[in-house]
Design a protein around this motif. Structure first.
Motif, PDB file in Angstrom:
ATOM      1  N   GLY A  90       7.032  -7.504  -5.105  1.00  0.00           N
ATOM      2  CA  GLY A  90       7.177  -6.026  -5.092  1.00  0.00           C
ATOM      3  C   GLY A  90       6.629  -5.472  -4.102  1.00  0.00           C
ATOM      4  O   GLY A  90       6.272  -6.380  -2.511  1.00  0.00           O
ATOM      5  N   GLN A  92       4.797  -3.355  -3.228  1.00  0.00           N
ATOM      6  CA  GLN A  92       3.204  -3.129  -3.296  1.00  0.00           C
ATOM      7  C   GLN A  92       3.003  -4.000  -3.700  1.00  0.00           C
ATOM      8  O   GLN A  92       3.249  -4.950  -4.119  1.00  0.00           O
ATOM      9  CB  GLN A  92       2.993  -2.118  -4.375  1.00  0.00           C
ATOM     10  N   ALA A  93       0.984  -4.443  -3.642  1.00  0.00           N
ATOM     11  CA  ALA A  93       0.723  -5.975  -3.575  1.00  0.00           C
ATOM     12  C   ALA A  93      -0.083  -5.557  -4.559  1.00  0.00           C
ATOM     13  O   ALA A  93      -1.033  -4.480  -4.717  1.00  0.00           O
ATOM     14  CB  ALA A  93       0.171  -5.638  -2.147  1.00  0.00           C
ATOM     15  N   PRO A  94      -0.320  -6.549  -5.112  1.00  0.00           N
ATOM     16  CA  PRO A  94      -0.646  -6.802  -6.937  1.00  0.00           C
ATOM     17  C   PRO A  94      -1.791  -6.781  -6.484  1.00  0.00           C
ATOM     18  O   PRO A  94      -1.860  -8.093  -6.907  1.00  0.00           O
ATOM     19  CB  PRO A  94       0.382  -7.951  -7.751  1.00  0.00           C
ATOM     20  N   VAL A  95      -2.671  -6.220  -6.102  1.00  0.00           N
ATOM     21  CA  VAL A  95      -4.102  -6.774  -5.303  1.00  0.00           C
ATOM     22  C   VAL A  95      -5.057  -6.426  -6.181  1.00  0.00           C
ATOM     23  O   VAL A  95      -5.340  -4.914  -5.571  1.00  0.00           O
ATOM     24  CB  VAL A  95      -4.414  -6.673  -3.536  1.00  0.00           C
ATOM     25  N   LYS A  96      -6.205  -6.214  -6.418  1.00  0.00           N
ATOM     26  CA  LYS A  96      -6.788  -5.036  -7.241  1.00  0.00           C
ATOM     27  C   LYS A  96      -7.794  -5.066  -6.361  1.00  0.00           C
ATOM     28  O   LYS A  96      -8.684  -5.994  -5.875  1.00  0.00           O
ATOM     29  CB  LYS A  96      -7.844  -5.713  -8.326  1.00  0.00           C
TER      30      LYS A  96
ATOM     31  N   ASP C  82      -2.600  -1.491 -13.132  1.00  0.00           N
ATOM     32  CA  ASP C  82      -1.525  -2.592 -12.901  1.00  0.00           C
ATOM     33  C   ASP C  82       0.189  -1.812 -12.417  1.00  0.00           C
ATOM     34  O   ASP C  82       0.511  -2.237 -11.759  1.00  0.00           O
ATOM     35  CB  ASP C  82      -1.087  -2.999 -14.329  1.00  0.00           C
ATOM     36  N   ASP C  84      -0.096   1.610 -11.162  1.00  0.00           N
ATOM     37  CA  ASP C  84       0.027   1.108  -9.667  1.00  0.00           C
ATOM     38  C   ASP C  84       0.298   0.499  -8.576  1.00  0.00           C
ATOM     39  O   ASP C  84       0.709   0.533  -7.428  1.00  0.00           O
ATOM     40  CB  ASP C  84      -0.727   2.522  -9.623  1.00  0.00           C
ATOM     41  N   ASP C  85      -0.103  -0.836  -8.656  1.00  0.00           N
ATOM     42  CA  ASP C  85      -0.410  -1.889  -7.880  1.00  0.00           C
ATOM     43  C   ASP C  85       1.055  -2.553  -7.729  1.00  0.00           C
ATOM     44  O   ASP C  85       0.715  -4.015  -7.361  1.00  0.00           O
ATOM     45  CB  ASP C  85      -1.509  -2.650  -7.941  1.00  0.00           C
ATOM     46  N   GLY C  86       1.503  -2.998  -8.896  1.00  0.00           N
ATOM     47  CA  GLY C  86       2.957  -4.106  -9.234  1.00  0.00           C
ATOM     48  C   GLY C  86       2.538  -4.659 -10.112  1.00  0.00           C
ATOM     49  O   GLY C  86       3.372  -5.624  -9.720  1.00  0.00           O
TER      50      GLY C  86
END
Lengths: 223, 258, 230
Positions: A90, A92-96, C82, C84-86
């Motif tokens: 997506g 947004q980068a699903p990065v924590k 989860d 918020d960051d996709g």
């Protein structure tokens, strides 16, 4: 190559798809057929529904009308097979922020059932291997996106759906990504993406959502 | 083809036009039943030997209590139907049922405490039925609030439906646990007049009141749903024609956000 | 089929270990519910009356209510990050069913919130002069009860994940659903204190947990799909 690659060539079909948002028709009667090897760029003005279309393609939302078929089967009916064949990134980068680069790339790969052994190689490809054990909160936006893009190098999925993958990526990175997309499609994969940049990829198709705007009179929901 | 009637039920326009014809006789009937039942109960039913005249509030209280519980299930079932068959109308019924149910629980609680003061000497008693009604009110309020705060109406409907369905699993558990709690803490000073046999001269007006309340509930549900239909379909052609003016639709559309 | 099960396990364990690791990196957040629990219980005798008799009689209920509030404290953050960051979209599109991922997340939440609360409760029970015999049932009932409450609370978190100030709505929709757990749990402790057998209450809590494990994960998954995509 990957064991799970389906034997029949991948095929994604948009059958008469109409999407709405808040009772407003974004685009309607969208008809498109992606054969194996298709690289499709979705374009359109802001708010034309590019992200909505990608969400519909992945099954995150259901289109208001029409359906999306994967290997001739509606994706709602073959959810598992479809999701195994899909890689979605997506905008947004699903990065924590509190995980390291490697940890971030790893959990995402394991979640999607991608091959974990290629982790270091993938990080090298996106120029993030040097940051392998750095926690992500000290990284820039472009670097975070690169961590997410590492999935593309690990994934075995034939269908890629990418929302603005080039955001915050520098020139060299874009060129590398273009080469990767070309390779993916040359191997019979399908990639659908949105981007505000003009891409230099041979054989790329373009889908302009402005062509599927509802007629002014037909859309009572407008306004 | 056998399912055609079912899907027509999902059409807000069909509902609106059908109920327009029903309301002509249903509304007067409901008001008549309600008036007869309440006047009979409040004025003509015999006085209670133990509680005096204060018992008469039962004619308002008891049917409201029944309907507030029944209403929760009507709301949840409507939500479930909407979720499963993806129809618009059941969601509208669900959203209409929530505030009606909340109002009925408030009526039940209010009349209960009005009755409690002369009978128990206090407006509020931690009695199992009181607590259950209060919790039911919270459940209703949760749905009303959730429906209001959601930015997108379609998502609001589905979210409320899920909450209502989970509530239906929980309502009997809450009922049982409150009952059980009360059996452990029941103060000795308060005794109920149990399930003693009720004299027919009181029973008949009570039954009539219950029937009247059911009609009243149906009537308010229909009226609320009709309002919901108009608000949501404000931009469609048929509502525009119905209201007569093309801009009228926008006015009712704005009402929801007001 | 075996292949599917293996895939499920790999994906779910990825989320499980990721969340545990994140919790560990945020150790200070982990202590928040415990500190809240401690402070609330400390305030209690100051607000009422420190006589051992009174405290002992209200201790079971008070410990349970405070633990309940403590589990709610960070509930609205369960899916927020989860969302918020996709990551949430990735959960939805992963091959394994969303309810398994949800279950992994709730399990981590319980392990890092509910279980520590249950283990800490006996210490606070000493401060509240809980009569002897109440300590083991207190821990046991809170262990089971916080698991049920985590599952119920996760539904509230899922329904309010898209709302900026979802915390208040979350409390409103979740509290009534907590009621049976509170009643049964607090009674478990007080009946043990009174010298009665408390296995019935524990069995009821266990049954509640079984029911919640069946009903809640699909409901939470459905709620997430609805609230996250609009």
């Amino acid at each position: 190559m990957p064991a799970r690659q389906p034997t029949e060539p991948p095929r994604l079909t948009l059958d008469n798809v109409t999407c709405e948002r808040d009772d407003r028709v974004l685009f309607c009667n969208l008809q498109y057929n992606c054969q194996a090897g298709t690289l499709l760029q979705v374009v359109g003005f802001n708010g034309a529904g590019k992200t909505t279309l990608l969400h519909a393609l992945t099954g995150l939302i259901a289109p208001a009308e029409g359906q999306i078929l994967w290997q001739q089967t509606p994706i709602a009916n073959s959810a598992r097979a479809f999701r195994q064949a899909l890689l979605y990134l997506g905008h947004q980068a699903p990065v924590k922020a509190h995980l390291t680069v490697a940890e971030n790339a790893l959990w995402l790969a394991r979640l999607q059932g991608a091959s974990v052994e290629r982790l270091d190689w993938a990080l090298e490809q996106v120029d993030m291997l040097a940051y392998r054990d750095i926690t992500c909160h000290s990284l820039s936006a472009g670097q975070r996106r690169r961590v997410a893009l590492a999935q593309l190098y690990m994934s075995q999925a034939p269908l890629w759906v990418l929302d603005e993958p080039f955001t915050a990526i520098d020139k060299e990175g874009v060129a590398k990504l273009e080469a990767l997309l070309e390779r993916h499609c040359a191997h019979g994969g399908i990639a659908v993406l949105t981007s505000h940049q003009a891409l230099r990829v041979a054989g790329m198709q373009t889908l302009n959502l402005a062509d599927f705007q509802p007629q002014a009179g037909a859309s009572y929901a407008y306004g | 083809m056998a399912w055609q009637w079912f899907h027509r039920l999902g059409s807000p326009r069909w509902f609106y036009e059908k109920t327009s014809r029903w309301l002509v006789w249903f509304a007067p009937l409901t008001i008549a039943l309600l008036l007869i039942g309440l006047i009979w109960g409040l004025a003509f039913a015999p006085i209670d030997a133990k509680q005096g005249n204060s018992y008469r509030i039962i004619f308002i209280h008891m049917p409201a209590a029944v309907l507030s519980l029944v209403g929760y299930y009507i709301m949840a079932i409507a939500g479930g139907v909407g979720l499963i068959w993806r129809m618009k109308l059941p969601f509208m019924v669900m959203q209409a049922a929530a505030p009606i149910g909340a109002a009925l629980t408030i009526l039940t609680l209010a009349t209960g405490s009005l009755w409690g003061y002369p009978t128990w000497g206090t407006f509020w008693e931690w009695d199992a039925r009181n607590i259950f009604m209060l919790v039911l009110l919270f459940l209703y309020l949760g749905i009303v609030v959730l429906g209001k705060v959601y930015p997108v109406r379609d998502a609001a409907d589905k979210a409320c439906a899920i909450l209502a369905l989970v509530g239906t699993v929980n309502v009997p558990i809450i009922y049982k646990s409150v009952d059980w709690w009360y059996s452990l803490h029941q103060p000795a000073s308060i005794k109920f007049t149990g399930a003693s046999s009720i004299h027919p001269s009181m029973l008949y007006p009570l039954l009539l009141c219950i029937v009247a309340y059911y009609c009243f509930y149906t009537l308010s549900l229909i009226l609320y749903t009709r309002r919901e239909v108009l608000v949501r379909e404000a931009r469609t052609q048929w509502v525009g024609e119905l209201v007569g003016a093309p801009n009228n639709g926008d006015k009712s559309g704005g009402e929801r956000h007001a | 089929m075996d292949d599917q099960r293996g895939d499920n396990w790999s994906g779910v364990s990825a989320v499980f270990s990721r969340d545990l690791r994140l919790m560990w990196r945020h150790r200070s957040d982990l202590a928040n519910p415990l500190i809240f629990f401690l402070i609330a219980i400390t305030l209690l005798p100051l607000g009422v009356d420190p006589s051992r008799q009174l405290l002992g009689s209200i201790a079971p209920g008070m410990l349970w209510i405070m633990a309940l509030l403590a589990t709610l404290l960070s509930m609205d953050l369960l899916f927020r990050g989860d969302y918020d960051d996709g990551s949430l979209a990735q959960f939805q599109l992963a091959p394994q069913p969303l309810y398994l991922t949800v279950l992994a997340k709730v399990a981590v939440y319980w392990l890092t919130t509910g279980l520590p609360l249950a283990l800490m409760a006996p210490l606070l029970a000493v401060m509240l002069a809980l009569p002897e015999g109440g300590y083991i049932p207190l821990t046991l009932s809170l262990t089971l009860g916080t698991a049920v409450m985590s599952l119920i609370g996760a539904l509230g978190a899922a329904l309010t994940v898209c709302l900026r100030s979802g915390g208040l709505v979350l409390t409103l929709i979740v509290m009534p659903l907590y009621l049976p757990v509170l009643i049964i749990g607090a009674n478990c402790v007080s009946s043990a204190v009174a010298g009665f057998d408390y296995s019935r209450e524990l069995a009821l809590l266990g049954a509640g947990l079984a029911l919640a494990l069946i009903v809640m994960p699909p409901a939470i998954a459905g709620a997430l799909r609805i609230s996250s995509n609009q």
